[in-house]
Structure formats: structure tokens, C-alpha cells
Design a protein around this motif. Structure first.
Motif, short mmCIF file in Angstrom:
data_model
loop_
_atom_site.label_atom_id
_atom_site.label_comp_id
_atom_site.label_asym_id
_atom_site.label_seq_id
_atom_site.Cartn_x
_atom_site.Cartn_y
_atom_site.Cartn_z
N ASP A 29 -30.18 83.88 66.09
CA ASP A 29 -31.22 84.65 65.39
C ASP A 29 -32.15 84.03 66.31
O ASP A 29 -32.42 83.86 67.39
N LEU A 30 -33.46 85.32 65.70
CA LEU A 30 -34.74 84.92 66.38
C LEU A 30 -35.42 84.11 66.46
O LEU A 30 -36.23 83.68 66.96
N GLU A 31 -35.23 83.16 64.94
CA GLU A 31 -35.57 82.42 65.53
C GLU A 31 -35.15 81.07 66.82
O GLU A 31 -35.92 80.06 67.30
N ASP A 32 -33.92 81.11 67.06
CA ASP A 32 -33.95 80.46 67.95
C ASP A 32 -33.95 81.00 69.08
O ASP A 32 -34.28 79.91 70.36
N LEU A 33 -34.48 82.19 69.40
CA LEU A 33 -34.89 82.43 70.82
C LEU A 33 -36.09 82.00 70.58
O LEU A 33 -36.68 81.85 71.86
N ASP A 34 -36.40 82.15 70.22
CA ASP A 34 -38.46 81.75 69.79
C ASP A 34 -38.68 80.60 69.69
O ASP A 34 -39.12 79.54 71.14
#
Length: 76
Positions: A29-34
Motif C-alpha cells: 500500500d502507500l504506507e509501504d511505498l513511503d
């Protein structure tokens, strides 16, 4: 990390997993990407050329705006 605890680096290094599948199934998810970007920025991950492109591709998949480049023919 994503719902199943898969991290982006693990998917990138996998011989069998794909970014598209990991995003489609919600494992990234976007948190993983961040977190991936932050780790690169801190120097915790060795990042060669192409990190910006990977971040752009994963981000566009997560946002659902990948249609333009997803249909492109691979370079030969």
C-alpha cells in the motif's frame, strides 16, 4: 506494511512475485511505498539507478492511474 506484511523490497527482489500482483491484492500500500522511500533516503537500502522510476510506477499503480504506461510495448 501491507495487509499481509509483504514489503516492497521483498517484491522487487522476488523471482516469482510482481509489483502489479502485490498492489492488486493489497499486499503493498502507500504506507509501504513511503517506508521504502524513507529507507532509501536514510541510506538503509542500497538504491541503484531506477529507484525514482520504481517509486513512480508503484505510486501510479496504487493511485490507479497506470493505464497510459501499462499498455506500452516493452522495449526490445
Amino acid at each position: 506494511m501491507g495487509t499481509n506484511g509483504v514489503d516492497l523490497l521483498g517484491v522487487l527482489e522476488s523471482d516469482t512475485d510482481t509489483i502489479t500482483d502485490a498492489v492488486a491484492t493489497g499486499r503493498i500500500d502507500l504506507e509501504d511505498l513511503d517506508r521504502f522511500v524513507e529507507s532509501v533516503d536514510r541510506g538503509e537500502l542500497e538504491a541503484d539507478r531506477g529507484v525514482d522510476e520504481v517509486v513512480w510506477i508503484v505510486g501510479s499503480l496504487l493511485r490507479g492511474d497506470a493505464a497510459d504506461w501499462e499498455e506500452m510495448e516493452p522495449a526490445s
